[in-house]
Every structure is written in structure tokens, then in C-alpha cells.
Design a protein around this motif. Structure first.
Motif, short mmCIF file in Angstrom:
data_model
loop_
_atom_site.label_atom_id
_atom_site.label_comp_id
_atom_site.label_asym_id
_atom_site.label_seq_id
_atom_site.Cartn_x
_atom_site.Cartn_y
_atom_site.Cartn_z
N ARG A 79 -48.27 -101.39 -16.13
CA ARG A 79 -48.18 -101.14 -17.56
C ARG A 79 -47.71 -102.39 -18.31
NH1 ARG A 79 -48.71 -96.45 -19.98
NH2 ARG A 79 -48.39 -95.33 -18.01
N VAL A 122 -56.01 -95.37 -14.96
CA VAL A 122 -55.36 -94.59 -16.02
C VAL A 122 -54.54 -95.47 -16.96
CG1 VAL A 122 -53.57 -92.87 -16.49
CG2 VAL A 122 -55.32 -92.42 -14.77
N ILE A 123 -53.75 -96.39 -16.41
CA ILE A 123 -52.77 -97.11 -17.23
C ILE A 123 -53.42 -97.94 -18.34
CG2 ILE A 123 -50.99 -98.90 -17.20
CD1 ILE A 123 -50.06 -97.69 -14.51
N GLN A 132 -54.37 -95.56 -21.04
CA GLN A 132 -53.22 -95.09 -21.79
C GLN A 132 -52.71 -96.16 -22.76
OE1 GLN A 132 -50.56 -93.83 -18.60
NE2 GLN A 132 -51.10 -91.68 -18.95
N GLY A 180 -54.67 -96.35 -25.78
CA GLY A 180 -54.51 -95.22 -26.69
C GLY A 180 -55.59 -94.17 -26.58
N ARG A 186 -57.94 -88.59 -24.49
CA ARG A 186 -58.13 -87.63 -23.39
C ARG A 186 -58.54 -88.39 -22.14
NH1 ARG A 186 -63.27 -84.91 -22.20
NH2 ARG A 186 -62.91 -83.46 -20.46
N ILE A 187 -57.79 -88.22 -21.08
CA ILE A 187 -58.04 -88.91 -19.82
C ILE A 187 -58.20 -87.87 -18.72
CG2 ILE A 187 -57.15 -90.54 -18.12
CD1 ILE A 187 -55.57 -91.87 -20.39
N LEU A 198 -48.04 -90.41 -14.16
CA LEU A 198 -48.65 -90.88 -15.40
C LEU A 198 -48.84 -89.76 -16.43
CD1 LEU A 198 -51.32 -93.26 -13.85
CD2 LEU A 198 -49.04 -93.84 -14.68
N ILE A 207 -50.90 -87.14 -16.22
CA ILE A 207 -52.29 -86.68 -16.30
C ILE A 207 -52.37 -85.26 -15.75
CG2 ILE A 207 -54.67 -87.08 -15.60
CD1 ILE A 207 -53.51 -89.16 -17.52
#
Length: 427
Positions: free
Chosen positions: A87, A137-138, A141, A144, A147-148, A171, A173
Motif C-alpha cells: 500500500r 486488490v491494493i 483500493q 478508489g 467495487r472490487i 483487505l 474484500i
């Protein structure tokens, strides 16, 4: 490992099964079936190919909690720390838009906004990859993305690996599905009763996943067509043969088609690495996979100068490039084509795979010549904005009309001029 003298025609480029008509036809049929039959098709393929009969494809909160509770606390802490490093690295990639305002009040601008949704494919099969969850994912995220979604093939027990679910839990999710292969890509692209379609699909997979991503591209965005893993090591006589061999095998164990290449100026190191690779293979748990990769795609090239090695590395444009040589950092400045560069003895490639913070979703098949690692940039779009004041329009209307007519586009010219009559008549 095979050895040869370095020449100018070095290459590791391979196709991603474009010419396999049978595989491509299968992928097209899978996509068609999923589009027509939705969840029923996903359940059918999961039973056929993953060997498990599911009642539902969504991972529920109880299943997530059970996986996290079973997961070793120290590993959970390690994953959390790795997530923090990733991150931190990706936060530096966030971009702001800009606005250029002119004296007449007009302006041109660029707005940077996140895509609405992303579907992230996590491979299963011969290994589980919680690190791929973090890497996909990071950046989404940080960008911004609203929806993930995660999707991954289940094991024989009908569940996803505890590591994958633990990473998703870290995370935050919650939308996670059990499906793999081309059918999972089709579900993300077109939706089913359970899965709402997404705007972009990312994540590596097998040849069927790669072909499916290529087929749905245009209806949705994709990150890249990923091929088998690649590593190239540039080393001189200051390198340690056992360390070089271990790093080559770290990627060879991914896939029987993985590529492991050593570029060196030292015949002594070349001979020692060849012996070390064979010695270490004897005790490697994934010996069969790594051994086939080494036999088919492993190579040691011996060059006369370090500049020869640099030229060869730039020609190969490998996914991962290690430099284990004197003045490694200075040599790295000469590298133009590589997915990721690892500098010095202690920067072994798996450090980037898991913990340093850089992204391990990287271009393969020499596409590092023109593409980059997965990043925050992959999850945003840039929109141009134009505001022309009346003054700016008056100054430039005739010029724009002339340029439009130069291209034979009368409608363009008239669109700009249409304001003129109203202006002349006070409207």
C-alpha cells in the motif's frame, strides 16, 4: 543447464497459444455458455474440471471467518505487514488532475477518476496465491475503485484456500466467488445471476484464462495477457553460484514453460551454476515442474563484456531481471526493458513477489518493451475537459473552421460557426 556463447539474436518470445485452434474454440464455447446460462454454466464447469459440486458460488461470511480462524496467526501478521508495504508503495502512484486557465477565461483540464468496478482473478490449481490477492486488490483500493470482486477456482473440498480468504479479509474484500478458468473470466465480463459484470479484469492465470481475457477485451478492459514466468540474471564473477541457481529455480518452479536465463561474463560461474541447479533440483518439492522448465527453457549465455549482457537483457525484456555484479546499481541504469529490476546480492526476486511493496503482476513474453507492472494507473481513467469562453471562441472560430474544411468535414466547420449568426444578431 544448457550453455552457449551470447549472440545478437537472443530471444525468449513465445505465443500465448494463439495458434491452438482447439483451445481457442473451447474458450469461445465456454464464454458463450456462461453468457447464456449464467450460474448454471459456472456450476457445471466447476464440477467438470475442478471435481467439486457446489450449491452456491459465493463465499459466505461464515466460510470467510472459518478460514481466517484456521490461518496461522504469524502468517496473518506477515500478510498484513506485506499489505502495508504494498500500500505504501502504491500510494505514491496516485495522480491529481490539472486545469490550465488562459487569460481569456477558457481552460482545458484533465480529471482523474477511478473505474467503477474491478474483477480480480486469483489462480488456483497447483498452488494458492494470497500474494496475488494483495497485488491486485491494493492498487485498485488506492485508486478508489468502488467495487472490487475476487474470483478463484475452488479446491477439491469446494473451498478457496485459507490464505486467499485471509488475504481478502485483511483487505476488507467481501465479494468473493468460487470459479476458475475461462468461465470465471466470462462471468466477470458479462455477469451471471450471482455476479454483476465489472469494468476491468486483472490477474494472471493459465492459458485458458489468458485466451478468455483476450476474447472479452473490448467489452471490458483487461490488464495484460500474461504468459509463463520469466527470470533473467546478469552476474559476473563476484556472484555466488548457489544463490544464482536458487533465484533461477524460484521462477522455474512456477510453470513447466517458465524461462530461467543467466547472462554472465564468467565461464567459471556458468559451470558452477549449472551444477548447482541440478543439485538443488534434487530436493525441490516442485522438482518435476522446475526440472522441465530448466530443460526446455533454461539457458546460460556467456558474453565478453558487461555491455554485451546489458544489450542482451534489453533485447530479452524479461519479466524479472536480477543484477548480481559489481556496480550493480550503475548497471541497472542502463536497463530500458524489464518488468522489474532487482539490484544486488540481497535483492532476490521473491522479495518483490511478497514483501518489498512493488507489484508482482508484470509483463511477460518480452512485452516489457512497451508495458508496465500492474499499478494504480491501471484502475483510473483520465478525462479531458474543455471550457471555451466567448472571447476564446471569437478569436479562434475562423481558424477551427478552416482546419475542419481542410479535412473535408463541413459539418465540423458549421458547428463552430453556428454561434456566429446569433452573436451578430444579439442572441
Amino acid at each position: 543447464m544448457k550453455q552457449m556463447q551470447l549472440t545478437s539474436d537472443i530471444s525468449i518470445r513465445r505465443t500465448v497459444a494463439e495458434d491452438n485452434a482447439e483451445q481457442l474454440a473451447s474458450v469461445k464455447e465456454i464464454i458463450r455458455n456462461v453468457r447464456m446460462n449464467g450460474d448454471a454454466a459456472l456450476l457445471e464447469y466447476t464440477e467438470k474440471w475442478d471435481g467439486v459440486k457446489l450449491e452456491t458460488i459465493r463465499v459466505g461470511p461464515d466460510e470467510m471467518k472459518e478460514a481466517v480462524d484456521r490461518f496461522e496467526p504469524q502468517l496473518l501478521q506477515d500478510l498484513s505487514e506485506a499489505a502495508g508495504n504494498i500500500r505504501d508503495y502504491h500510494e505514491n502512484q496516485k495522480q491529481q488532475g490539472y486545469k490550465n486557465i488562459k487569460d481569456d477565461g477558457s481552460y482545458v483540464a484533465q480529471r482523474v477518476t477511478a473505474i467503477g468496478s474491478a474483477g480480480l482473478y486469483v489462480p488456483g490449481g497447483t498452488a494458492a496465491y494470497p500474494s496475488s490477492v494483495l497485488m491486485n486488490v491494493i492498487p485498485a483500493q488506492v485508486a478508489g475503485v468502488g467495487r472490487i470482486v475476487l474470483i478463484s477456482p475452488p479446491g477439491k473440498d469446494g473451498k478457496l484456500s485459507d490464505g486467499v480468504l485471509a488475504a481478502a479479509h485483511i483487505l476488507g474484500i467481501e465479494e468473493v466467488y468460487k470459479a476458475g478458468g475461462a468461465q470465471a473470466i466470462a462471468a466477470l465480463a458479462y455477469g451471471t445471476e450471482s455476479i454483476q459484470a465489472v469494468d476491468k479484469i486483472t490477474g494472471p492465470g493459465n492459458v485458458f484464462v489468458a485466451l478468455a481475457k483476450r476474447e472479452v477485451f473490448g467489452d471490458v478492459a483487461i490488464d495484460m495477457i500474461a504468459g509463463p514466468s520469466e527470470i533473467t540474471v546478469i552476474a559476473d564473477d563476484t556472484a555466488f553460484a548457489d544463490e544464482v541457481a536458487a533465484d533461477l529455480l524460484s521462477q522455474a518452479e512456477h510453470d513447466p514453460m517458465a524461462t530461467a536465463v543467466l547472462l554472465t561474463t564468467s565461464q567459471q560461474l556458468a559451470d558452477a551454476v549449472s551444477l548447482e541447479v541440478e543439485r538443488q533440483l534434487e530436493t525441490l518439492p516442485r522438482q518435476a515442474i522446475a526440472g522441465k522448465a530448466i530443460r526446455d527453457y533454461g539457458m546460460i549465455y556467456i558474453g565478453k563484456t558487461m555491455d554485451d549482457l546489458i544489450d542482451a537483457a534489453n533485447e530479452l525484456a524479461p519479466e524479472h531481471l536480477e543484477i548480481m555484479a559489481a556496480d550493480a546499481e550503475a548497471l541497472s541504469e542502463k536497463i530500458q526493458n524489464a518488468g522489474a529490476i532487482f539490484i544486488g546480492r540481497y535483492s532476490s526476486e521473491p522479495i518483490g513477489d511478497y514483501f518489498a511493496g512493488t507489484n508482482h503482476v508484470l509483463p511477460t513474453n518480452s512485452t516489457a518493451r512497451f508495458s508496465s507492472a500492474l499499478s494504480v494507473y491501471d484502475f483510473v481513467k483520465r478525462t479531458s475537459v474543455v471550457y471555451y469562453s466567448e472571447q476564446a471562441w471569437q478569436q479562434n472560430e475562423a481558424k477551427i473552421a478552416r482546419l475542419a474544411r481542410l479535412e473535408g468535414l463541413e459539418g465540423h466547420a458549421r458547428a463552430v460557426e453556428s454561434r456566429a449568426w446569433k452573436k451578430e444578431n444579439g442572441r
